[in-house]
Structures are given as structure tokens and as C-alpha cells.
Design a protein around this motif. Structure first.
Motif, PDB file in Angstrom:
ATOM      1  N   UNK A 150       0.850  -1.192   0.000  1.00  0.00           N
ATOM      2  CA  UNK A 150       0.000   0.000   0.000  1.00  0.00           C
ATOM      3  C   UNK A 150       0.881   1.235   0.000  1.00  0.00           C
ATOM      4  N   UNK A 151       0.349   2.366  -0.432  1.00  0.00           N
ATOM      5  CA  UNK A 151       1.123   3.596  -0.493  1.00  0.00           C
ATOM      6  C   UNK A 151       2.066   3.597  -1.685  1.00  0.00           C
ATOM      7  N   UNK A 152       2.853   4.649  -1.815  1.00  0.00           N
ATOM      8  CA  UNK A 152       3.828   4.757  -2.888  1.00  0.00           C
ATOM      9  C   UNK A 152       4.991   3.826  -2.604  1.00  0.00           C
ATOM     10  N   UNK A 153       5.475   3.158  -3.652  1.00  0.00           N
ATOM     11  CA  UNK A 153       6.604   2.247  -3.496  1.00  0.00           C
ATOM     12  C   UNK A 153       7.671   2.581  -4.525  1.00  0.00           C
ATOM     13  N   UNK A 154       8.925   2.467  -4.112  1.00  0.00           N
ATOM     14  CA  UNK A 154      10.044   2.688  -5.018  1.00  0.00           C
ATOM     15  C   UNK A 154      10.422   1.355  -5.642  1.00  0.00           C
ATOM     16  N   UNK A 171      12.212   7.222  -9.581  1.00  0.00           N
ATOM     17  CA  UNK A 171      13.202   8.294  -9.586  1.00  0.00           C
ATOM     18  C   UNK A 171      14.361   7.960  -8.652  1.00  0.00           C
ATOM     19  N   UNK A 172      15.552   8.396  -9.062  1.00  0.00           N
ATOM     20  CA  UNK A 172      16.712   8.281  -8.181  1.00  0.00           C
ATOM     21  C   UNK A 172      16.530   9.315  -7.081  1.00  0.00           C
ATOM     22  N   UNK A 173      16.664   8.861  -5.858  1.00  0.00           N
ATOM     23  CA  UNK A 173      16.465   9.746  -4.708  1.00  0.00           C
ATOM     24  C   UNK A 173      17.606  10.753  -4.608  1.00  0.00           C
ATOM     25  N   UNK A 174      17.363  11.906  -3.972  1.00  0.00           N
ATOM     26  CA  UNK A 174      18.440  12.884  -3.798  1.00  0.00           C
ATOM     27  C   UNK A 174      19.497  12.357  -2.832  1.00  0.00           C
ATOM     28  N   UNK A 197      13.091   4.657   1.052  1.00  0.00           N
ATOM     29  CA  UNK A 197      13.145   3.606   0.036  1.00  0.00           C
ATOM     30  C   UNK A 197      13.859   4.101  -1.216  1.00  0.00           C
ATOM     31  N   UNK A 198      14.683   3.217  -1.791  1.00  0.00           N
ATOM     32  CA  UNK A 198      15.476   3.580  -2.953  1.00  0.00           C
ATOM     33  C   UNK A 198      16.890   3.985  -2.594  1.00  0.00           C
ATOM     34  N   UNK A 199      17.232   3.877  -1.315  1.00  0.00           N
ATOM     35  CA  UNK A 199      18.573   4.240  -0.862  1.00  0.00           C
ATOM     36  C   UNK A 199      19.387   2.989  -0.548  1.00  0.00           C
ATOM     37  N   UNK A 221      25.914   5.533   6.173  1.00  0.00           N
ATOM     38  CA  UNK A 221      25.784   6.140   4.844  1.00  0.00           C
ATOM     39  C   UNK A 221      24.413   5.820   4.285  1.00  0.00           C
ATOM     40  N   UNK A 222      23.898   6.698   3.457  1.00  0.00           N
ATOM     41  CA  UNK A 222      22.635   6.480   2.742  1.00  0.00           C
ATOM     42  C   UNK A 222      22.763   7.223   1.424  1.00  0.00           C
ATOM     43  N   UNK A 223      22.958   6.464   0.351  1.00  0.00           N
ATOM     44  CA  UNK A 223      23.139   7.052  -0.967  1.00  0.00           C
ATOM     45  C   UNK A 223      22.111   6.492  -1.923  1.00  0.00           C
ATOM     46  N   UNK A 224      21.742   7.246  -2.945  1.00  0.00           N
ATOM     47  CA  UNK A 224      20.750   6.753  -3.898  1.00  0.00           C
ATOM     48  C   UNK A 224      21.236   5.471  -4.575  1.00  0.00           C
ATOM     49  N   UNK A 225      20.328   4.512  -4.700  1.00  0.00           N
ATOM     50  CA  UNK A 225      20.646   3.269  -5.398  1.00  0.00           C
ATOM     51  C   UNK A 225      20.563   3.527  -6.894  1.00  0.00           C
ATOM     52  N   UNK A 226      21.625   3.198  -7.594  1.00  0.00           N
ATOM     53  CA  UNK A 226      21.674   3.450  -9.039  1.00  0.00           C
ATOM     54  C   UNK A 226      21.878   2.169  -9.822  1.00  0.00           C
ATOM     55  N   UNK A 227      21.765   1.054  -9.179  1.00  0.00           N
ATOM     56  CA  UNK A 227      21.914  -0.225  -9.871  1.00  0.00           C
ATOM     57  C   UNK A 227      23.301  -0.766  -9.810  1.00  0.00           C
TER      58      UNK A 227
END
Length: 137
Positions: A3-7, A50-53, A60-62, A131-137
Motif C-alpha cells: 500500500x502507499x507509494x513504493x520505489x 526516480x533516483x532519490x536525492x 526507500x530507494x537508498x 551512509x545512505x546514498x541513492x541506489x543506481x543499480x
């Protein structure tokens, strides 16, 4: 059910769209297929890729690096919905769900924070966000 928005990683999104297209073209889908089509449509409406800032905020997405109390080595993981992220074969790190005890505890914290959460075996586990950085694959 999510439920809700998911990355989700972009390739996982593409995989869901492809599955939906294949299922939706069936002339007389059975009830299980109809349910799967509904589930995919609902998930796709809530998905964001979207890639997170890179601002140190845990969300989520980090890709998070953290140290659990009592550990001598840091843990690195992607914060995201395991069932969706698993659709991307390029994800080669552990995935922690935002709804897991650790996920709920760290979302919204920043690098340098130490938070406490409960597990079935320990009511006060501490985890430090290194650390918390955007996941880029």
C-alpha cells in the motif's frame, strides 16, 4: 499487499509493464489472471522509479550502510520492497523492506543517527546509519 507509494528499480517497473501487457492480451483470462492484472495495475499506479536525492535521508530507494549494535562489520542493503526489487536481476545486495522492524525504524533518519528498534528476540536493538546514498543499480 503493498500500500502507499513504493520505489522500484526502473528495470523492475519495465518487467511489471511487460507482464501486464502479456496478461492483458489473453482472450479469456481465468480468475487468477484477472486478480494478477488488478494487482499489477494497482502496484504500477503506486510505483516511483526516480533516483532519490543524495541528501543523507534514509528512504526507500537508498543504499544504506549501517552498523548494528554488537557487530564488528557494517551491513549494506537496499531499502525497498523485496518482492518488487527482486524483479531486477541486477540487484546484487540484500534488500530490507521499509515495513520490516529495521526499515520502519530507520526511515526518515539521517546519516549519523542511531535508532533503536525491537525484534522478537531483542526489544532494543540499536543501529547506526553510516551512509545512505541513492541506489543506481
Amino acid at each position: 499487499m503493498i500500500t502507499g507509494t513504493v520505489w522500484v528499480p526502473p528495470s523492475a517497473l519495465a518487467s511489471m509493464i511487460e507482464e501486464l501487457a502479456q496478461l492483458a492480451t489473453q482472450p479469456s483470462p481465468d480468475p487468477v489472471t484477472v486478480d494478477r492484472i488488478r494487482e499489477l495495475r494497482k502496484t504500477l499506479r503506486r510505483s516511483e522509479t526516480e533516483i532519490k536525492p543524495d541528501d543523507g535521508l534514509v528512504e526507500p530507494g537508498m543504499r544504506v550502510t549501517a552498523m548494528l549494535s554488537g557487530d564488528t562489520r557494517a551491513t549494506v542493503f537496499l531499502l525497498g520492497e523485496r518482492e518488487l526489487v527482486s524483479r531486477d536481476p541486477g540487484v546484487d545486495i540484500d534488500v530490507y523492506s521499509p515495513s520490516s522492524p529495521v526499515g520502519r525504524a530507520i526511515i526518515g533518519s539521517y546519516v549519523g543517527a542511531t535508532v533503536t528498534y525491537a525484534t522478537p528476540s531483542d526489544p532494543s536493538v540499536q543501529i547506526e546509519i553510516l551512509a545512505a546514498v541513492p541506489y543506481k543499480g
